[in-house]
Design an enzyme around this catalytic site. Structure first.
Site, PDB file in Angstrom:
ATOM      1  N   CYS A   6       0.852  -1.203   0.000  1.00  0.00           N
ATOM      2  CA  CYS A   6       0.000   0.000   0.000  1.00  0.00           C
ATOM      3  C   CYS A   6       0.879   1.240   0.000  1.00  0.00           C
ATOM      4  O   CYS A   6       0.591   2.217  -0.709  1.00  0.00           O
ATOM      5  CB  CYS A   6      -0.921   0.015   1.216  1.00  0.00           C
ATOM      6  N   GLY A  92       4.137 -19.376   0.732  1.00  0.00           N
ATOM      7  CA  GLY A  92       5.345 -18.549   0.727  1.00  0.00           C
ATOM      8  C   GLY A  92       5.075 -17.069   0.546  1.00  0.00           C
ATOM      9  O   GLY A  92       5.950 -16.317   0.105  1.00  0.00           O
ATOM     10  N   HIS A  99      -0.399  -9.773  -4.916  1.00  0.00           N
ATOM     11  CA  HIS A  99       0.543  -9.357  -5.961  1.00  0.00           C
ATOM     12  C   HIS A  99       0.847 -10.520  -6.879  1.00  0.00           C
ATOM     13  O   HIS A  99       0.816 -11.681  -6.470  1.00  0.00           O
ATOM     14  CB  HIS A  99       1.832  -8.784  -5.361  1.00  0.00           C
TER      15      HIS A  99
END
Ligand code: AMP
Ligand code: ZN
Length: 113
Positions: A6, A92, A99
């Protein structure tokens, strides 16, 4: 919210921009695993694929429309590349903001684990 991505999306933390529009931001990974390693994020905070809903899925759709364009900007569209998203601890995921990694620029290995 104390979220690194962010802060990157709002330029509170610097990054090497590859692409930006009102919904999506793409930047170079700080620890590239291949000659091309780009992170693509929605500007709104979504934790992971697990948190995609009918309300926020437009942003995710937009990311998938843009991945081929960003691959073209990075000049990996013709020879190919890999798109990865990690989910949660076993997956992971270290940054808890959805993303997608765009990885390429060389012949990648065939191992997923
Ligand atoms: P993941 O393991 O899927 O959560 O991936 C997080 C990625 O973010 C890793 O590949 C890191 O190298 C990358 N990363 C962490 N901090 C930064 C940063 N400040 N700028 C760019 N990439 C970052
Ligand atoms: Zn976030």
């Amino acid at each position: 919210m104390d979220c690194l991505f962010c802060k990157i999306a709002t330029k509170q933390i610097p990054s090497q921009k590859v692409y930006e529009d009102k919904d999506v931001y793409a930047f170079k990974d700080i620890h590239p695993v291949a000659p091309v390693h780009i992170i693509v994020i929605p500007k709104i905070h979504i934790e992971s694929i697990n948190d995609i809903t009918e309300r926020n899925s437009k942003e995710v759709q937009r990311i998938f429309e843009l991945i081929p364009k960003i691959a073209k900007i990075a000049m990996v569209d013709r020879k190919g590349y890999r798109v990865i998203t990690n989910i949660g601890e076993d997956g992971g995921q270290t940054i808890k903001h959805l993303h997608f990694h765009i990885i390429g620029g060389k012949k990648l290995g065939d191992k997923l684990i």
